[in-house]
Design an enzyme around this catalytic site. Sequence first.
Site, short mmCIF file in Angstrom:
data_model
loop_
_atom_site.label_atom_id
_atom_site.label_comp_id
_atom_site.label_asym_id
_atom_site.label_seq_id
_atom_site.Cartn_x
_atom_site.Cartn_y
_atom_site.Cartn_z
N GLU A 13 4.30 -5.28 8.50
CA GLU A 13 2.91 -5.21 7.99
C GLU A 13 2.46 -6.54 7.41
O GLU A 13 1.26 -6.72 7.14
CB GLU A 13 2.79 -4.12 6.93
N HIS A 32 -1.86 4.46 10.00
CA HIS A 32 -0.54 5.10 10.00
C HIS A 32 -0.58 6.45 10.71
O HIS A 32 0.05 7.42 10.29
CB HIS A 32 -0.04 5.31 8.57
N HIS A 56 0.81 -1.23 0.00
CA HIS A 56 0.00 0.00 0.00
C HIS A 56 0.85 1.29 0.00
O HIS A 56 0.45 2.29 0.59
CB HIS A 56 -0.99 -0.02 1.17
N HIS A 62 10.11 -4.03 3.88
CA HIS A 62 10.56 -2.65 3.72
C HIS A 62 10.88 -2.02 5.07
O HIS A 62 10.33 -2.40 6.09
CB HIS A 62 9.57 -1.78 2.93
#
Length: 279
Positions: free
Chosen positions: A240, A59, A12, A193
């Site tokens: 995530e 977030h 995303h 990431h």
Amino acid sequence: MAEIVGAYFTSHVPSIGGAIHRGLKQDPYWKPFFDGFPPVHEWLAKVKPDVAVVFSNDHGLNFFLDKMPTFAVGAAPEYANADEGWGLPLYKTFKGHPELSWHIIEGLVEEEFDPVTCQSMLVDHAISIPFELAYPDAEQWPIKLVPIGINTVQHPLPSAKRCLALGRSVHKALASWKGDERIVVIGTGGLSHQLDGERAGFMNAEYDRFCLDNLVSDPDALTKDSIHEIVRLAGTQGVEVLNWIAARGALGPGAREIHRNYHLPISNTAAATVLYEPA
Ligand code: DHB
Ligand code: FE
């Protein structure tokens, strides 16, 4: 009776929204990622879901570091997108499905989960980007939303085992829902990431492959690592993958992969797009 038609997983990264906005889908940098989506569009047109149960992480839009629920379930009539500071266009408001949300919440509490129940909730890029990718030409989102938030941001995070159990409890609730909806389960975020710190830019294609190869038929294999081990393997934001693990649980015991696209990097992120059907 309701039917779970399958599961859709995708990364995303906010800059995907910027690329869409600037018409860069065919740009050589972006093309390998966007090329993963025609099969998603064809699949959605075939299975025609009308509600999505989405596992993602907030977030900082709804929950900041001062108040951080481990698990949060939306039970709102609608969910607006809001500006998180990325400069992205505001995306369409989602219609909720409060009755199904409360059915899931009741099932989870019965199974001794303690989610925060959110009768108002905003939607950030973790939901709007996957939907913009799935339904690029929609004037209104064609399906309703039940968002389930997992804390992947502030430690202590829930274990992978706990997230898989959460997803499996959601599956149980979906299986006992008396409506006739066609339900798609969605997991967003990842894969490996790291956006900050000494390892900023870290990605791990080997661990991503391990996740993608096992998620479909042996998701418990992804629960053997501790959270800190997952952070070491996948990066601080790669954790995530917990959203994917929970979504896999919600799909049900058997699954078969019908589509996989993996490409790195997209803005320092290993980006993956996957479809499963129940098996
Ligand atoms: C970025 C933000 C995210 O939430 C994510 O999961 C990946 C990348 C970013 O800011 O590039
Ligand atoms: Fe993220």
